[in-house]
Design an enzyme around this catalytic site. Sequence first.
Site, PDB file in Angstrom:
ATOM      1  N   GLY A 164       0.835  -1.210   0.000  1.00  0.00           N
ATOM      2  CA  GLY A 164       0.000   0.000   0.000  1.00  0.00           C
ATOM      3  C   GLY A 164       0.864   1.252   0.000  1.00  0.00           C
ATOM      4  O   GLY A 164       1.938   1.265   0.603  1.00  0.00           O
ATOM      5  N   ARG A 214       4.602 -16.082  -4.386  1.00  0.00           N
ATOM      6  CA  ARG A 214       3.250 -16.674  -4.324  1.00  0.00           C
ATOM      7  C   ARG A 214       2.384 -15.948  -5.340  1.00  0.00           C
ATOM      8  O   ARG A 214       1.412 -15.293  -5.000  1.00  0.00           O
ATOM      9  CB  ARG A 214       2.697 -16.513  -2.905  1.00  0.00           C
ATOM     10  CG  ARG A 214       3.530 -17.234  -1.855  1.00  0.00           C
ATOM     11  CD  ARG A 214       3.054 -16.906  -0.469  1.00  0.00           C
ATOM     12  NE  ARG A 214       1.643 -17.181  -0.326  1.00  0.00           N
ATOM     13  CZ  ARG A 214       0.907 -16.784   0.730  1.00  0.00           C
ATOM     14  NH1 ARG A 214       1.459 -16.111   1.711  1.00  0.00           N
ATOM     15  NH2 ARG A 214      -0.378 -17.072   0.793  1.00  0.00           N
ATOM     16  N   ASP A 229       5.634  -4.795   5.848  1.00  0.00           N
ATOM     17  CA  ASP A 229       6.060  -6.139   6.223  1.00  0.00           C
ATOM     18  C   ASP A 229       6.065  -7.108   5.038  1.00  0.00           C
ATOM     19  O   ASP A 229       7.028  -7.847   4.842  1.00  0.00           O
ATOM     20  CB  ASP A 229       5.171  -6.677   7.347  1.00  0.00           C
ATOM     21  CG  ASP A 229       5.677  -8.028   7.815  1.00  0.00           C
ATOM     22  OD1 ASP A 229       6.868  -8.120   8.148  1.00  0.00           O
ATOM     23  OD2 ASP A 229       4.894  -9.003   7.805  1.00  0.00           O
ATOM     24  N   THR A 234       4.948   2.223   6.083  1.00  0.00           N
ATOM     25  CA  THR A 234       3.531   1.914   6.281  1.00  0.00           C
ATOM     26  C   THR A 234       2.916   3.011   7.123  1.00  0.00           C
ATOM     27  O   THR A 234       3.534   3.478   8.083  1.00  0.00           O
ATOM     28  CB  THR A 234       3.266   0.562   6.978  1.00  0.00           C
ATOM     29  OG1 THR A 234       1.902   0.533   7.402  1.00  0.00           O
ATOM     30  CG2 THR A 234       4.137   0.297   8.178  1.00  0.00           C
ATOM     31  N   ASP A 252       0.628   2.427   8.995  1.00  0.00           N
ATOM     32  CA  ASP A 252       0.206   1.756  10.231  1.00  0.00           C
ATOM     33  C   ASP A 252       1.272   1.800  11.336  1.00  0.00           C
ATOM     34  O   ASP A 252       0.984   1.493  12.485  1.00  0.00           O
ATOM     35  CB  ASP A 252      -0.146   0.289   9.949  1.00  0.00           C
ATOM     36  CG  ASP A 252      -1.364   0.158   9.061  1.00  0.00           C
ATOM     37  OD1 ASP A 252      -2.058   1.169   8.862  1.00  0.00           O
ATOM     38  OD2 ASP A 252      -1.613  -0.951   8.554  1.00  0.00           O
ATOM     39  N   ASP A 298       3.644  -0.168  12.033  1.00  0.00           N
ATOM     40  CA  ASP A 298       3.760  -1.431  12.777  1.00  0.00           C
ATOM     41  C   ASP A 298       4.982  -2.269  12.375  1.00  0.00           C
ATOM     42  O   ASP A 298       5.023  -3.465  12.654  1.00  0.00           O
ATOM     43  CB  ASP A 298       2.472  -2.257  12.631  1.00  0.00           C
ATOM     44  CG  ASP A 298       2.139  -2.602  11.183  1.00  0.00           C
ATOM     45  OD1 ASP A 298       2.889  -2.178  10.282  1.00  0.00           O
ATOM     46  OD2 ASP A 298       1.133  -3.300  10.957  1.00  0.00           O
ATOM     47  N   ARG A 356      -4.565  -2.791  10.989  1.00  0.00           N
ATOM     48  CA  ARG A 356      -5.089  -4.157  11.027  1.00  0.00           C
ATOM     49  C   ARG A 356      -4.663  -4.897  12.284  1.00  0.00           C
ATOM     50  O   ARG A 356      -5.451  -5.585  12.918  1.00  0.00           O
ATOM     51  CB  ARG A 356      -4.603  -4.943   9.798  1.00  0.00           C
ATOM     52  CG  ARG A 356      -5.306  -4.559   8.545  1.00  0.00           C
ATOM     53  CD  ARG A 356      -4.702  -5.210   7.352  1.00  0.00           C
ATOM     54  NE  ARG A 356      -3.370  -4.697   7.069  1.00  0.00           N
ATOM     55  CZ  ARG A 356      -2.697  -4.939   5.969  1.00  0.00           C
ATOM     56  NH1 ARG A 356      -3.198  -5.726   5.064  1.00  0.00           N
ATOM     57  NH2 ARG A 356      -1.504  -4.425   5.778  1.00  0.00           N
TER      58      ARG A 356
HETATM   59  O1  F6P Z   1      -0.984   0.302   4.531  1.00  0.00           O
HETATM   60  C1  F6P Z   1      -1.599  -0.635   5.386  1.00  0.00           C
HETATM   61  C2  F6P Z   1      -3.059  -0.528   5.214  1.00  0.00           C
HETATM   62  O2  F6P Z   1      -3.274   0.831   5.266  1.00  0.00           O
HETATM   63  C3  F6P Z   1      -3.957  -1.246   6.214  1.00  0.00           C
HETATM   64  O3  F6P Z   1      -4.179  -0.604   7.413  1.00  0.00           O
HETATM   65  C4  F6P Z   1      -5.217  -1.475   5.422  1.00  0.00           C
HETATM   66  O4  F6P Z   1      -5.989  -2.505   5.906  1.00  0.00           O
HETATM   67  C5  F6P Z   1      -4.638  -1.795   4.089  1.00  0.00           C
HETATM   68  O5  F6P Z   1      -3.459  -1.030   3.965  1.00  0.00           O
HETATM   69  C6  F6P Z   1      -5.556  -1.609   2.947  1.00  0.00           C
HETATM   70  O6  F6P Z   1      -4.837  -1.688   1.750  1.00  0.00           O
HETATM   71  P1  F6P Z   1      -5.459  -1.969   0.311  1.00  0.00           P
HETATM   72  O7  F6P Z   1      -6.872  -1.551   0.332  1.00  0.00           O
HETATM   73  O8  F6P Z   1      -4.618  -1.129  -0.588  1.00  0.00           O
HETATM   74  O9  F6P Z   1      -5.291  -3.410   0.069  1.00  0.00           O
END
Ligand code: F6P
Length: 377
Positions: free
Chosen positions: A10, A96, A133, A155, A157, A159, A201
């Site tokens: 993302g 994968r 990650d 990220t 997030d 994390d 998440r």
């Molecule tokens: O970047 C991480 C994140 O923002 C998560 O918190 C979220 O669930 C996810 O990306 C959503 O990403 P996408 O909709 O692009 O798959």
Amino acid sequence: MRIAVSTGGGDAPGLNAVIRAVVLSAVRRGWTCHGVLRGYESLYARKKDLGPPSGIERRKIAYPHGLKPLGPDEVRGITHLGGTILGTTSRGNPFRYPIATVDGTTQEVDRSDELVAAFRDANLDALVSIGGDGSLRIAYDLWRKGVPVVGVPKTIDNDVEGTEATFGFDTAVSTATDALDKLHSTAESHDRVMVVEVMGRHAGWIALHSGLSGSADVILIPEIPYDLSIVCEKIQAREARGRRFAIVVVAEGARPIHGAPVLLEEAQAGTVARFGGVAALIAAQITKCTGKETRSLVLGHLQRGGSPTTFDRLLALRFGSAAVRAIADGDFGTVVVYQPPVVNRTPLADVIGRTKVVPLGGGVIMTARSLGISFGD
Ligand code: F6P
């Protein structure tokens, strides 16, 4: 030296600043730099490939080997821009890779050998892999297959293990806090409860930091399973004091005690589970137990957009230039990390597969509790 830079997973505000720092730092050393387009896909995609079964049409690859030459001109004026000039994808993990089969199902195949071969064909000496990650795990696996990689953690997030911060987080928190400020006035005018779902998440960093800064009454995070009756008690206690509105911030991965997080989509071949919907669920439950008019809102991808904050720009620029120094030192299989006040390097192996969760005894949680914010526990 001929190096490549890729962005995977993302997007996050600050990606372009990293790319710019990588390119300018590399060019100053007399190296050439190339951008890997749309994750790793452009490196090993061939015209005959069908691409992932996501409905996304394969982009025309206009550059040899799928690599776009990047010099000062290509990265001029991009530090403040959100997104990534290289494109990105959260699908198409080369180890994968999802392939549509004739019977309509999806199968995962290992295409990493093709990627390594493409890397060698392109005569690349090193790869800067910017990602969260998932992308850092791919970077680690590529390094184990002999590709000289340096990772840059990304990220919103926040994390990723081993780094105090990832760029994009500060911008996302600012966006969420701004939303909470705006929701306060409408919540108060209507005597309503507003439940705001933010990203996160497996870790509640965005919910915690925006919830505290934006004066939320309740913050629900994956690290602290919630009891809805306690959330309702908090709202009713406010009501009894004449505070007839409330703001609840909930991380998308929050779950009730003895319950599971709410998913929009289960993980399938080549994809991870998509979280979402917990705010609407909680809003309905709050109405039921308090009788209060409640509205829910999902901030979603808004949090991933926009111009990076000053903090994120600086961190991103520092990460990009540090990654080039790591390449110059031949320190591969590592990831640059922010360990204030310095940017260090740590082995990718120590970072992948781990989630930096909110420490329950940490200062921010303690501050929130001292201010009377409920975590639903
Ligand atoms: O970047 C991480 C994140 O923002 C998560 O918190 C979220 O669930 C996810 O990306 C959503 O990403 P996408 O909709 O692009 O798959």
